[in-house]
Enzyme design. Structure first.
Site, short mmCIF file in Angstrom:
data_model
loop_
_atom_site.label_atom_id
_atom_site.label_comp_id
_atom_site.label_asym_id
_atom_site.label_seq_id
_atom_site.Cartn_x
_atom_site.Cartn_y
_atom_site.Cartn_z
N LYS A 98 32.22 50.33 45.90
CA LYS A 98 31.99 51.52 46.72
C LYS A 98 30.98 51.28 47.83
CE LYS A 98 29.94 54.06 43.15
NZ LYS A 98 28.86 53.21 42.60
N LYS B 33 36.13 42.12 44.01
CA LYS B 33 36.20 43.47 43.43
C LYS B 33 36.10 44.55 44.52
CE LYS B 33 32.60 45.74 41.67
NZ LYS B 33 31.79 46.69 40.93
N LYS C 86 24.52 40.58 44.23
CA LYS C 86 23.77 41.56 45.02
C LYS C 86 22.60 40.91 45.76
CE LYS C 86 25.49 45.78 43.23
NZ LYS C 86 25.34 47.20 42.97
P1 ATP Z 1 28.32 49.36 44.01
O1 ATP Z 1 29.23 48.92 45.10
O2 ATP Z 1 27.25 50.30 44.48
O3 ATP Z 1 27.79 48.24 43.17
P2 ATP Z 1 30.52 49.95 42.24
O4 ATP Z 1 31.69 50.41 43.05
O5 ATP Z 1 30.54 48.59 41.71
O6 ATP Z 1 29.19 50.25 43.04
P3 ATP Z 1 29.35 51.29 39.92
O7 ATP Z 1 28.69 52.59 40.09
O8 ATP Z 1 28.47 50.10 39.82
O9 ATP Z 1 30.40 51.03 41.08
O10 ATP Z 1 30.34 51.34 38.68
C1 ATP Z 1 30.78 52.49 38.03
C2 ATP Z 1 31.87 52.13 37.06
O11 ATP Z 1 33.06 51.76 37.77
C3 ATP Z 1 31.54 50.93 36.17
O12 ATP Z 1 32.07 51.17 34.88
C4 ATP Z 1 32.29 49.79 36.81
O13 ATP Z 1 32.63 48.78 35.88
C5 ATP Z 1 33.53 50.50 37.32
N1 ATP Z 1 34.10 49.80 38.48
C6 ATP Z 1 33.49 49.58 39.67
N2 ATP Z 1 34.30 48.96 40.53
C7 ATP Z 1 35.47 48.74 39.85
C8 ATP Z 1 36.71 48.12 40.18
N3 ATP Z 1 36.90 47.60 41.39
N4 ATP Z 1 37.69 48.08 39.25
C9 ATP Z 1 37.50 48.63 38.01
N5 ATP Z 1 36.35 49.23 37.63
C10 ATP Z 1 35.35 49.29 38.53
#
Ligand code: ATP
Ligand code: LTN
Length: 335
Positions: free
Chosen positions: A200, A197, A115
Protein backbone atom coordinates in the site's frame (compact mmCIF):
# COMPACT_ATOMS: atom_id res chain seq x y z
CA UNK A 1 -8.77 -17.97 26.26
CA UNK A 2 -11.31 -15.19 26.88
CA UNK A 3 -14.98 -15.89 27.47
CA UNK A 4 -14.21 -19.56 26.75
CA UNK A 5 -13.19 -18.82 23.19
CA UNK A 6 -9.80 -19.04 21.55
CA UNK A 7 -8.39 -15.71 20.42
CA UNK A 8 -7.70 -14.39 16.92
CA UNK A 9 -5.65 -11.21 16.52
CA UNK A 10 -4.51 -9.32 13.45
CA UNK A 11 -3.47 -5.82 12.50
CA UNK A 12 -3.20 -3.51 9.51
CA UNK A 13 -1.07 -0.36 9.39
CA UNK A 14 -2.84 2.90 8.51
CA UNK A 15 0.06 3.71 6.18
CA UNK A 16 -1.99 4.26 3.02
CA UNK A 17 -5.29 3.34 1.40
CA UNK A 18 -5.59 -0.44 1.63
CA UNK A 19 -4.92 -2.52 -1.45
CA UNK A 20 -6.55 -5.65 -2.79
CA UNK A 21 -3.44 -7.39 -1.37
CA UNK A 22 -4.47 -6.36 2.15
CA UNK A 23 -8.05 -7.32 1.34
CA UNK A 24 -7.46 -10.75 -0.19
CA UNK A 25 -4.45 -11.67 1.93
CA UNK A 26 -5.88 -10.57 5.25
CA UNK A 27 -9.08 -8.58 5.91
CA UNK A 28 -11.45 -10.61 3.76
CA UNK A 29 -10.66 -13.65 5.91
CA UNK A 30 -11.06 -11.87 9.23
CA UNK A 31 -14.81 -12.24 9.46
CA UNK A 32 -14.71 -16.01 9.00
CA UNK A 33 -13.38 -16.31 12.56
CA UNK A 34 -15.95 -14.08 14.26
CA UNK A 35 -18.36 -16.80 15.34
CA UNK A 36 -15.93 -19.37 16.64
CA UNK A 37 -13.20 -17.17 18.11
CA UNK A 38 -12.83 -14.08 20.23
CA UNK A 39 -11.49 -11.72 17.55
CA UNK A 40 -9.42 -8.58 17.99
CA UNK A 41 -8.56 -6.51 14.93
CA UNK A 42 -6.27 -3.59 15.45
CA UNK A 43 -5.28 -0.50 13.45
CA UNK A 44 -1.56 -0.58 14.19
CA UNK A 45 -0.69 3.11 14.03
CA UNK A 46 2.39 2.70 16.24
CA UNK A 47 3.87 0.39 13.61
CA UNK A 48 3.11 2.92 10.89
CA UNK A 49 5.46 5.56 12.37
CA UNK A 50 8.50 3.37 11.74
CA UNK A 51 8.28 5.10 8.36
CA UNK A 52 7.80 8.88 8.30
CA UNK A 53 4.08 9.77 8.16
CA UNK A 54 2.28 13.03 7.65
CA UNK A 55 0.25 13.53 10.88
CA UNK A 56 -2.97 14.70 9.20
CA UNK A 57 -2.79 11.78 6.77
CA UNK A 58 -2.07 9.28 9.53
CA UNK A 59 -5.09 10.51 11.51
CA UNK A 60 -7.32 10.29 8.44
CA UNK A 61 -6.06 6.81 7.51
CA UNK A 62 -6.70 5.59 11.04
CA UNK A 63 -10.41 6.41 10.79
CA UNK A 64 -10.41 5.07 7.25
CA UNK A 65 -8.82 1.74 8.16
CA UNK A 66 -11.32 1.21 10.95
CA UNK A 67 -14.20 2.07 8.58
CA UNK A 68 -12.78 -0.36 6.05
CA UNK A 69 -12.65 -3.14 8.63
CA UNK A 70 -16.37 -2.64 9.14
CA UNK A 71 -17.12 -2.17 5.44
CA UNK A 72 -15.43 -5.55 4.86
CA UNK A 73 -17.97 -7.16 7.15
CA UNK A 74 -16.51 -6.90 10.64
CA UNK A 75 -19.30 -6.14 13.07
CA UNK A 76 -18.01 -4.15 16.08
CA UNK A 77 -20.52 -6.00 18.26
CA UNK A 78 -18.94 -9.35 17.37
CA UNK A 79 -15.29 -8.28 17.10
CA UNK A 80 -13.08 -6.02 19.16
CA UNK A 81 -11.99 -3.31 16.70
CA UNK A 82 -9.49 -0.84 18.10
CA UNK A 83 -6.52 1.45 17.56
CA UNK A 84 -3.12 0.37 18.92
CA UNK A 85 -2.15 3.71 20.49
CA UNK A 86 -5.34 3.65 22.60
CA UNK A 87 -3.99 0.66 24.52
CA UNK A 88 -0.62 1.61 26.05
CA UNK A 89 0.04 -2.01 27.09
CA UNK A 90 1.23 -2.69 23.52
CA UNK A 91 4.29 -0.47 23.86
CA UNK A 92 4.80 -1.52 27.46
CA UNK A 93 4.98 -5.19 26.52
CA UNK A 94 6.88 -4.24 23.35
CA UNK A 95 9.72 -2.84 25.47
CA UNK A 96 9.76 -5.90 27.70
CA UNK A 97 9.89 -8.25 24.72
CA UNK A 98 12.71 -6.18 23.19
CA UNK A 99 14.75 -7.50 26.09
CA UNK A 100 13.96 -11.08 25.05
CA UNK A 101 14.62 -10.59 21.34
CA UNK A 102 18.10 -10.97 19.97
CA UNK A 103 19.91 -8.46 17.78
CA UNK A 104 20.83 -11.30 15.41
CA UNK A 105 17.21 -12.38 15.07
CA UNK A 106 16.05 -8.87 14.19
CA UNK A 107 18.92 -8.47 11.72
CA UNK A 108 17.62 -11.41 9.71
CA UNK A 109 14.11 -9.98 9.16
CA UNK A 110 13.53 -9.47 5.46
CA UNK A 111 10.93 -6.72 6.00
CA UNK A 112 13.59 -4.76 7.90
CA UNK A 113 16.07 -5.23 5.07
CA UNK A 114 13.49 -4.23 2.42
CA UNK A 115 12.24 -1.19 4.30
CA UNK A 116 15.80 -0.06 5.17
CA UNK A 117 16.67 -0.18 1.49
CA UNK A 118 13.55 1.85 0.65
CA UNK A 119 14.04 4.39 3.46
CA UNK A 120 17.84 4.67 3.52
CA UNK A 121 17.68 8.12 5.15
CA UNK A 122 15.54 6.91 8.07
CA UNK A 123 16.71 3.51 9.31
CA UNK A 124 15.49 4.13 12.83
CA UNK A 125 15.56 1.83 15.87
CA UNK A 126 11.76 1.36 15.68
CA UNK A 127 12.03 -0.07 12.19
CA UNK A 128 14.55 -2.55 13.58
CA UNK A 129 12.58 -3.57 16.68
CA UNK A 130 9.21 -3.55 14.87
CA UNK A 131 8.86 -7.37 15.16
CA UNK A 132 8.99 -7.31 18.97
CA UNK A 133 6.16 -4.76 19.03
CA UNK A 134 4.25 -7.05 16.69
CA UNK A 135 4.96 -9.94 19.04
CA UNK A 136 3.60 -7.82 21.89
CA UNK A 137 0.39 -7.09 19.92
CA UNK A 138 -0.18 -10.80 19.54
CA UNK A 139 1.03 -12.19 22.88
CA UNK A 140 -0.80 -9.55 24.93
CA UNK A 141 -4.10 -11.25 24.14
CA UNK A 142 -3.02 -14.89 24.49
CA UNK A 143 -3.71 -15.23 20.75
CA UNK A 144 -3.96 -18.69 19.20
CA UNK A 145 -4.40 -17.71 15.55
CA UNK A 146 -3.07 -14.81 13.46
CA UNK A 147 -4.53 -14.38 9.94
CA UNK A 148 -1.93 -12.63 7.76
CA UNK A 149 -0.36 -12.62 4.30
CA UNK A 150 2.74 -14.74 3.75
CA UNK A 151 5.05 -11.71 4.06
CA UNK A 152 4.41 -11.85 7.82
CA UNK A 153 5.42 -15.48 8.24
CA UNK A 154 8.92 -14.63 9.39
CA UNK A 155 7.61 -12.17 12.00
CA UNK A 156 5.24 -14.85 13.26
CA UNK A 157 8.03 -17.37 13.60
CA UNK A 158 9.96 -14.82 15.63
CA UNK A 159 6.88 -14.16 17.78
CA UNK A 160 6.68 -17.87 18.53
CA UNK A 161 10.36 -17.97 19.43
CA UNK A 162 10.02 -14.99 21.76
CA UNK A 163 6.98 -16.56 23.46
CA UNK A 164 8.76 -19.88 23.89
CA UNK A 165 11.88 -18.21 25.22
CA UNK A 166 9.90 -16.21 27.77
CA UNK A 167 7.87 -19.26 28.82
CA UNK A 168 11.04 -21.25 29.25
CA UNK A 169 12.56 -18.70 31.61
CA UNK A 170 9.44 -17.75 33.60
CA UNK A 171 7.06 -20.69 33.18
CA UNK A 172 3.90 -20.72 31.04
CA UNK A 173 3.02 -17.08 30.43
CA UNK A 174 2.08 -16.73 26.78
CA UNK A 175 0.10 -18.86 24.37
CA UNK A 176 2.37 -19.71 21.41
CA UNK A 177 0.37 -18.53 18.35
CA UNK A 178 -0.09 -20.10 14.91
CA UNK A 179 -0.34 -18.18 11.66
CA UNK A 180 -3.30 -18.53 9.33
CA UNK A 181 -2.11 -17.86 5.80
CA UNK A 182 -4.57 -18.15 2.89
CA UNK A 183 -3.66 -20.59 0.11
CA UNK A 184 -3.97 -18.76 -3.18
CA UNK A 185 -3.98 -15.12 -2.06
CA UNK A 186 -1.15 -15.13 0.49
CA UNK A 187 0.90 -12.81 -1.69
CA UNK A 188 -0.75 -10.61 -4.28
CA UNK A 189 1.94 -9.15 -6.52
CA UNK A 190 2.53 -5.64 -7.83
CA UNK A 191 0.87 -5.02 -11.21
CA UNK A 192 4.01 -3.25 -12.47
CA UNK A 193 6.63 -5.67 -11.11
CA UNK A 194 4.93 -9.03 -10.65
CA UNK A 195 7.84 -10.52 -8.72
CA UNK A 196 7.35 -7.91 -5.96
CA UNK A 197 4.60 -7.81 -3.35
CA UNK A 198 1.75 -5.34 -3.91
CA UNK A 199 2.26 -2.84 -1.10
CA UNK A 200 0.00 0.00 0.00
CA UNK A 201 2.93 2.38 0.43
CA UNK A 202 4.17 1.85 -3.15
CA UNK A 203 4.66 5.21 -4.84
CA UNK A 204 3.72 3.88 -8.25
CA UNK A 205 -0.08 4.10 -8.37
CA UNK A 206 -0.23 1.77 -11.38
CA UNK A 207 1.32 -1.02 -9.32
CA UNK A 208 -1.49 -1.17 -6.76
CA UNK A 209 -5.24 -1.57 -6.88
CA UNK A 210 -6.77 0.07 -3.85
CA UNK A 211 -10.00 -1.06 -2.23
CA UNK A 212 -11.42 2.43 -2.74
CA UNK A 213 -10.36 2.89 -6.39
CA UNK A 214 -13.14 3.77 -8.85
CA UNK A 215 -14.25 1.17 -11.38
CA UNK A 216 -12.53 3.14 -14.17
CA UNK A 217 -9.26 3.27 -12.25
CA UNK A 218 -9.42 -0.44 -11.46
CA UNK A 219 -10.00 -1.38 -15.09
CA UNK A 220 -7.29 0.99 -16.31
CA UNK A 221 -4.75 -0.43 -13.83
CA UNK A 222 -5.48 -4.03 -14.80
CA UNK A 223 -5.26 -3.12 -18.50
CA UNK A 224 -1.76 -1.76 -17.89
CA UNK A 225 -0.66 -4.69 -15.73
CA UNK A 226 2.73 -6.04 -16.77
CA UNK A 227 2.53 -9.54 -18.24
CA UNK A 228 4.87 -11.56 -20.46
CA UNK A 229 5.27 -11.50 -24.21
CA UNK A 230 3.18 -14.64 -24.72
CA UNK A 231 -0.56 -14.79 -25.23
CA UNK A 232 -1.85 -17.78 -23.28
CA UNK A 233 -3.74 -17.57 -20.02
CA UNK A 234 -1.92 -20.45 -18.32
CA UNK A 235 0.29 -21.09 -15.34
CA UNK A 236 3.98 -21.54 -16.10
CA UNK A 237 7.59 -20.46 -15.83
CA UNK A 238 8.08 -16.72 -16.38
CA UNK A 239 4.34 -16.05 -16.24
CA UNK A 240 4.30 -14.28 -12.87
CA UNK A 241 2.11 -11.45 -14.14
CA UNK A 242 -0.56 -13.76 -15.57
CA UNK A 243 -0.47 -16.05 -12.53
CA UNK A 244 -0.97 -13.03 -10.27
CA UNK A 245 -4.01 -11.95 -12.33
CA UNK A 246 -5.30 -15.52 -12.17
CA UNK A 247 -5.12 -15.54 -8.36
CA UNK A 248 -6.91 -12.20 -8.19
CA UNK A 249 -9.60 -13.30 -10.64
CA UNK A 250 -9.99 -16.62 -8.81
CA UNK A 251 -10.33 -14.91 -5.46
CA UNK A 252 -13.04 -12.53 -6.68
CA UNK A 253 -15.03 -15.09 -8.67
CA UNK A 254 -14.43 -18.29 -6.69
CA UNK A 255 -13.12 -20.03 -9.83
CA UNK A 256 -10.21 -22.47 -9.70
CA UNK A 257 -7.07 -22.10 -11.82
CA UNK A 258 -8.21 -24.92 -14.11
CA UNK A 259 -11.58 -23.27 -14.63
CA UNK A 260 -9.90 -19.96 -15.45
CA UNK A 261 -7.56 -21.59 -17.96
CA UNK A 262 -10.55 -23.25 -19.64
CA UNK A 263 -12.64 -20.08 -19.63
CA UNK A 264 -9.92 -18.10 -21.40
CA UNK A 265 -8.66 -20.83 -23.69
CA UNK A 266 -8.07 -19.23 -27.10
CA UNK A 267 -8.64 -15.71 -25.78
CA UNK A 268 -5.97 -13.01 -25.42
CA UNK A 269 -4.51 -11.02 -22.53
CA UNK A 270 -6.72 -8.03 -23.33
CA UNK A 271 -9.96 -9.97 -22.75
CA UNK A 272 -8.58 -11.56 -19.62
CA UNK A 273 -7.40 -8.28 -18.08
CA UNK A 274 -10.79 -6.72 -18.77
CA UNK A 275 -12.53 -9.64 -17.03
CA UNK A 276 -10.23 -9.37 -14.00
CA UNK A 277 -10.92 -5.62 -13.75
CA UNK A 278 -14.69 -6.13 -13.99
CA UNK A 279 -14.71 -8.93 -11.40
CA UNK A 280 -12.59 -6.90 -8.99
CA UNK A 281 -14.64 -3.70 -9.38
CA UNK A 282 -17.93 -5.60 -8.95
CA UNK A 283 -16.72 -7.38 -5.83
CA UNK A 284 -15.47 -4.15 -4.26
CA UNK A 285 -18.56 -2.06 -5.05
CA UNK A 286 -20.56 -3.08 -1.95
CA UNK A 287 -17.50 -2.60 0.29
CA UNK A 288 -17.03 0.90 -1.16
CA UNK A 289 -20.69 1.82 -0.64
CA UNK A 290 -20.58 0.72 2.96
CA UNK A 291 -17.28 2.53 3.49
CA UNK A 292 -18.72 5.81 2.19
CA UNK A 293 -21.61 5.52 4.61
CA UNK A 294 -19.41 4.72 7.63
CA UNK A 295 -16.60 7.16 6.91
CA UNK A 296 -19.04 10.07 7.00
CA UNK A 297 -19.85 9.37 10.65
CA UNK A 298 -16.74 10.23 12.65
CA UNK A 299 -18.60 10.26 15.95
CA UNK A 300 -19.73 6.69 15.37
CA UNK A 301 -16.21 5.59 14.41
CA UNK A 302 -14.90 7.17 17.61
CA UNK A 303 -17.50 5.33 19.65
CA UNK A 304 -16.32 2.06 18.09
CA UNK A 305 -12.70 3.01 18.88
CA UNK A 306 -13.65 3.80 22.45
CA UNK A 307 -15.51 0.54 23.03
CA UNK A 308 -12.72 -1.47 21.36
CA UNK A 309 -10.03 0.23 23.45
CA UNK A 310 -11.95 -0.53 26.66
CA UNK A 311 -12.38 -4.19 25.79
CA UNK A 312 -8.80 -4.63 24.63
CA UNK A 313 -7.36 -2.78 27.65
CA UNK A 314 -9.25 -5.01 30.02
CA UNK A 315 -7.86 -8.15 28.40
CA UNK A 316 -4.36 -6.70 28.05
CA UNK A 317 -4.28 -5.82 31.76
CA UNK A 318 -4.59 -9.49 32.70
CA UNK A 319 -1.53 -10.49 30.70
CA UNK A 320 0.44 -7.46 31.84
CA UNK A 321 -0.17 -8.17 35.47
CA UNK A 322 1.05 -11.74 34.98
CA UNK A 323 4.12 -10.56 33.07
CA UNK A 324 5.09 -7.92 35.65
CA UNK A 325 4.76 -10.41 38.47
CA UNK A 326 6.93 -12.96 36.69
CA UNK A 327 9.59 -10.40 35.85
CA UNK A 328 9.87 -9.19 39.44
CA UNK A 329 8.39 -5.73 38.86
CA UNK A 330 6.85 -4.40 42.07
CA UNK A 331 3.11 -3.96 41.67
CA UNK A 332 1.29 -1.50 43.89
CA UNK A 333 -2.19 -2.29 45.06
CA UNK A 334 -3.56 1.18 44.29
CA UNK A 335 -6.44 1.61 41.90
P1 ATP B 1 3.17 -1.14 3.77
O1 ATP B 1 3.29 -0.92 2.30
O2 ATP B 1 2.90 0.12 4.53
O3 ATP B 1 4.26 -1.97 4.35
P2 ATP B 1 1.36 -3.36 3.39
O4 ATP B 1 0.55 -3.13 2.16
O5 ATP B 1 2.47 -4.32 3.32
O6 ATP B 1 1.84 -1.97 3.97
P3 ATP B 1 0.38 -4.06 6.06
O7 ATP B 1 -0.43 -3.09 6.81
O8 ATP B 1 1.81 -4.17 6.44
O9 ATP B 1 0.30 -3.78 4.49
O10 ATP B 1 -0.30 -5.49 6.11
C1 ATP B 1 -1.61 -5.75 6.51
C2 ATP B 1 -1.95 -7.18 6.19
O11 ATP B 1 -2.07 -7.37 4.78
C3 ATP B 1 -0.88 -8.19 6.64
O12 ATP B 1 -1.53 -9.35 7.12
C4 ATP B 1 -0.14 -8.51 5.38
O13 ATP B 1 0.45 -9.80 5.42
C5 ATP B 1 -1.24 -8.45 4.35
N1 ATP B 1 -0.73 -8.10 3.02
C6 ATP B 1 -0.07 -6.97 2.68
N2 ATP B 1 0.23 -6.95 1.38
C7 ATP B 1 -0.22 -8.13 0.87
C8 ATP B 1 -0.20 -8.74 -0.42
N3 ATP B 1 0.36 -8.10 -1.45
N4 ATP B 1 -0.76 -9.96 -0.58
C9 ATP B 1 -1.33 -10.61 0.47
N5 ATP B 1 -1.39 -10.10 1.72
C10 ATP B 1 -0.85 -8.88 1.93
N1 LTN C 1 3.50 -6.43 10.80
C1 LTN C 1 2.29 -6.42 10.07
C2 LTN C 1 1.20 -5.59 10.72
C3 LTN C 1 1.00 -6.04 12.12
C4 LTN C 1 0.38 -7.25 12.54
C5 LTN C 1 0.44 -7.24 13.96
C6 LTN C 1 -0.22 -8.31 11.86
C7 LTN C 1 1.40 -5.39 13.24
N2 LTN C 1 1.05 -6.09 14.33
C8 LTN C 1 -0.07 -8.30 14.71
C9 LTN C 1 -0.73 -9.37 12.64
C10 LTN C 1 -0.65 -9.35 14.02
C11 LTN C 1 2.61 -5.95 8.68
O1 LTN C 1 3.55 -5.24 8.49
N3 LTN C 1 1.84 -6.36 7.76
Amino acid sequence: MFKDKKVVFSGVQPSGVLTIGNYLGAIKNFKTFSDEYYCLYCVVNEHAITVRQNPAELRKRTYETLALYMACGLDPEKNTLFVQSHVPAHTELGWILDCYTMFGELSRMTQFKDKSAKNADNINAGLFTYPSLMAADILLYQTELVPVGVDQKQHLELTRNIAERFNQVYGETFVVPEGYIPQTTAKIMSLSEPTKKMSKSDENENAVVRILDSKDAIIRKFKRAVTDSGNEIRRGEGKDGIMNLMSIYGAFTGKTEEEIEREFDGKGYGDFKMAVGEACADALAPVQAEFTRLAADKAYLESVMEKGADEASRLAARTMSKVRRKLGFVELGRK
